[in-house]
Enzyme design. Structure first.
Site, mmCIF file in Angstrom:
data_model
loop_
_atom_site.group_PDB
_atom_site.id
_atom_site.type_symbol
_atom_site.label_atom_id
_atom_site.label_comp_id
_atom_site.label_asym_id
_atom_site.label_seq_id
_atom_site.Cartn_x
_atom_site.Cartn_y
_atom_site.Cartn_z
ATOM 1 N N THR A 155 7.748 5.629 -5.019
ATOM 2 C CA THR A 155 6.389 5.728 -5.569
ATOM 3 C C THR A 155 6.437 6.470 -6.893
ATOM 4 O OG1 THR A 155 5.421 5.646 -3.374
ATOM 5 C CG2 THR A 155 4.057 6.596 -5.108
ATOM 6 N N HIS A 232 -2.548 3.459 -6.357
ATOM 7 C CA HIS A 232 -2.607 4.414 -5.247
ATOM 8 C C HIS A 232 -3.992 4.392 -4.598
ATOM 9 C CE1 HIS A 232 0.434 7.613 -4.139
ATOM 10 N NE2 HIS A 232 -0.525 7.898 -3.276
ATOM 11 N N GLY A 264 -4.888 -2.128 -3.243
ATOM 12 C CA GLY A 264 -6.014 -1.486 -3.929
ATOM 13 C C GLY A 264 -7.322 -2.158 -3.572
ATOM 14 N N GLY A 265 -7.962 -1.669 -2.527
ATOM 15 C CA GLY A 265 -9.290 -2.166 -2.168
ATOM 16 C C GLY A 265 -9.298 -3.401 -1.297
#
Ligand SMILES: Cc1cc2nc3c(=O)[nH]c(=O)nc-3n(C[C@H](O)[C@H](O)[C@H](O)COP(=O)(O)O)c2cc1C
Length: 356
Positions: A155, A232, A264-265
């Site tokens: 990451t 993130h 993401g979402g």
């Protein structure tokens, strides 16, 4: 199945998660603009169906890093899920194995990487935050290798810890933040460190946290097997762009030399379809995974994945595609979101959303 919709899962999760735990799972950084943009980006794409295309059989299985995957979805790495349910990382890994998708175990998970590996026969990825120098890396990656993890995700969007204001206002700090030293190594991370990790690890590597094609290009040149588009979940750089918005340029830059993942979402089968149509190989779910665990532990997560699978099947059938490789940008159009974006805009029947 206890839950028939992910709406019910979110509602139950909200009831089960007390105070700071909800804010830890659901929140982003600062103004939460990046987090809401992720949803805004997804909500700004409409679908364009074809008709009369014989969808009596719809095949949504795929491969992810060469491993068979029941749906084009994987479980994104999530730290500190033990706040939600004991031995959460084990429940996540069990769900991945039982359902047939890839799990990325967060380097900040409990139980340990050894305990998870002991109970697990399926392909898995280990995710690291670099918190030490060469000795630290050799020790940790030696353990990861010894325990037969198939790939390593590094990451790279956490050079600096962001201000998570929901948590700050509640006067609460997650265990990942209090227990872990070595932040200076995260701040100093660069391509030489990546190469050093690659040399020590010697297996497939995922570059997690890319949002520009330039970095995707460098990542491919430095041997990344996967370019993982992520901000993130809007928890790091506020005002970052929506990941679905940056995805097409990154897919173009990578040009088939590596797989492209995105998160993401993503909350719905239709969201997953949009990313696949734009060239992603697979989609990571973060918050949805945590909400499902919070709603019902392992069985909650199994229900959630089954619902997501059903949504993918329905979306493909109604779009007139019978396999994932038929999806392309011609199935998408720009559209104005029907509601103002927020982290719950995929779930309009939850009263009072956004849930704070
Ligand atoms: C509670 C929580 C913990 C997370 N922990 C990690 C982690 O340990 N490592 C990491 O690389 N990303 C972590 N992330 C980011 C996720 O892997 C993923 O990129 C993000 O959640 C995707 O966005 P979404 O939550 O909107 O699905 C975390 C996210 C959340 C919500």
């Amino acid at each position: 199945m206890e839950f028939r919709t992910n709406h019910e899962i979110i509602r139950r999760a909200r009831r089960n998660a007390r105070g700071p735990v909800w804010d830890y799972l659901a929140g982003g950084s600062e103004s939460e603009t990046a987090m809401r943009r992720n949803r805004f980006g997804l909500d700004s794409i409409a679908l364009k169906p074809r008709v009369l295309r014989d969808v009596s059989t719809v095949d949504y299985a795929t491969t992810v890093m060469g491993h068979k995957s029941r749906i084009p979805v994987f479980l994104a790495p999530m730290a500190s899920l033990q706040l939600v349910t004991p031995a959460a990382a084990q429940a996540v890994d069990d769900a991945a194995e039982e359902f047939g998708i890839l799990n990325m175990l967060s380097g900040h998970s409990r139980p340990s990487l050894e305990e998870i590996a002991m109970n697990s026969l399926h392909p898995k990825v280990y995710q690291i935050y670099v918190r030490g120098g060469r000795d630290w890396l050799e020790e940790l990656l030696g353990r990861v290798k010894q325990n037969n993890y198939d790939a390593l995700a590094v990451t790279v969007d956490a050079a600096v810890y962001s201000n998570r204001e929901r948590q700050m206002m509640a006067g609460w700090t997650p265990p990942t933040r209090t227990n872990s030293g070595g932040r200076e190594f995260l701040a100093a991370l660069n391509w030489d460190t990546w190469d050093e990790i690659r040399q020590i690890w010697g297996g497939p590597m995922i570059l997690k946290g890319v949002s520009r094609p330039e970095d995707a290009e460098i990542g491919v040149q430095h041997g990344a097997s996967v370019i993982y588009v992520s901000n993130h979940g809007g928890r790091q750089l506020d005002h970052d762009r929506a990941t679905i918005q940056v995805l097409p340029d990154i897919v173009a830059a990578v040009d088939g030399r590596a797989e492209v993942f995105v998160d993401g979402g993503f909350m719905r089968g239709t969201d997953v379809i949009k990313a696949i149509a734009l060239g992603a190989q697979a989609v990571g779910i973060g918050k949805l995974q945590a909400f499902a665990l919070c709603a019902g532990g392992l069985s909650g997560l199994m229900d959630c994945l089954t619902i997501l699978e059903d949504e993918i099947r329905i979306a493909m059938g109604l779009l007139g595609v019978s396999s994932l490789d038929q999806l392309d940008p011609s199935y998408l159009a720009k559209a104005r979101p029907v509601d103002p974006p927020h982290e719950m805009s995929a779930f309009p029947h939850i009263p009072g959303a956004p849930l704070t």
